[in-house]
Design an enzyme around this catalytic site. Sequence first.
Site, PDB file in Angstrom:
ATOM      1  CE  LYS A  37      -0.423   0.009   5.050  1.00  0.00           C
ATOM      2  NZ  LYS A  37      -1.341  -0.001   6.200  1.00  0.00           N
ATOM      3  CE1 TYR A 271       9.255  32.095  -1.680  1.00  0.00           C
ATOM      4  CE2 TYR A 271       9.743  29.746  -1.601  1.00  0.00           C
ATOM      5  CZ  TYR A 271       9.250  30.847  -2.275  1.00  0.00           C
ATOM      6  OH  TYR A 271       8.752  30.694  -3.543  1.00  0.00           O
TER       7      TYR A 271
END
Length: 377
Positions: A37, A271
């Site tokens: 999964k 940033y």
Amino acid sequence: MLRRASFVEVDTSSLRHNFHAAKNAIPKDAHIMAVVKANAYGVGALKASEVFLQEGAHYLGVATLDEALELRSCFPKTPILILGYSPNSNAQMLIDNNLTAMIFSLEQAGVFSQAALKSQKHLKVHLKIDTGMHRLGLEPNFKSIEMIKKIRALNGLEVEGIFTHLSNANANIKTHAKNQMKIFNAFLEQLLDQKIEFQYRHAYNSAGILSLCNNNENRFLNLYRPGIMLYGFYPSNEMKQSCQTILNNVVSLKAKIVQIKRVKKGEFVGYGKHFYTNEETLIGTLALGYADGLVRDLGNRIQVAINNQLAPLIGKVCMDQCFVKLDGIEAKEGDEVILFGDKSTKANDANEIAMLLNTIPYETISTLSKRLERVYV
């Protein structure tokens, strides 16, 4: 040829090694359901499944219909169990693609039965029993036995398996896991008394496989569900310290330096003014960011490996790029950087990254974006 200057490197020999570590831990006559999964925990579901099937996996386990359909397109005959909840609206897709569904209610069993009969086909299902995780599943009691009888009587359904899930088998003290197995085994015995049997009976995840296979708790089990151990990680740090089984690293997150520039003293990099150059600084930019699965908060917190040297990751990680400080580092544009991987490279491994972020390696590797190419070696 790589389409981006960043990628996930997957060691297929380590996948094979870890699969056999699981195989060697379980009873010789038992089968393995390889849990693939979440894109095989970030490794790449198609390739990982191919490797596990080559090595003897009997079943594949996923969480969603989309994951199952991706596998079915490449493995037309392999049994695939959707371990998670399947909405009623998925019934026809389950039937048409010969998938196995998890169920825990008579109502849903009825919906699936009607859809199968309408298609003149059948649908395989596994019953989920809640033995103490309190997530999904039937309660192990007399009422559920009566419900199971009704489910088994429905035409169009093949009740192939029954299973539970261990919630705390990675703990040092196994009391809760053993209690769960005591409950599950007692319920299976009650079903046997009613002459109700199942082709597959499963409960053990990686933690159960690594720590509970030398006891009597697994006496009814004939299918085992390794997950995280296949990808090179122990279910907990405590198990890593105490476990005799050796697992090999599978996943490395890598990127190339796409530009090197010298930034003068007194500037901010990236940033938000999170890295300030106190002196002239050599900066390398990598084409890898938090949209790829490199957590934003790792900036200014880890070192990465470049040509067998350690360099700091600086500033905040951007969506698509990040920065390394290259002063004193022998590096050039195009050189490979290891963000995490095998310890032999000097880089952190995914477990160390997880500990730094107060999480688990399951999250660190399973959130690696599909936009990163997987390179299999």
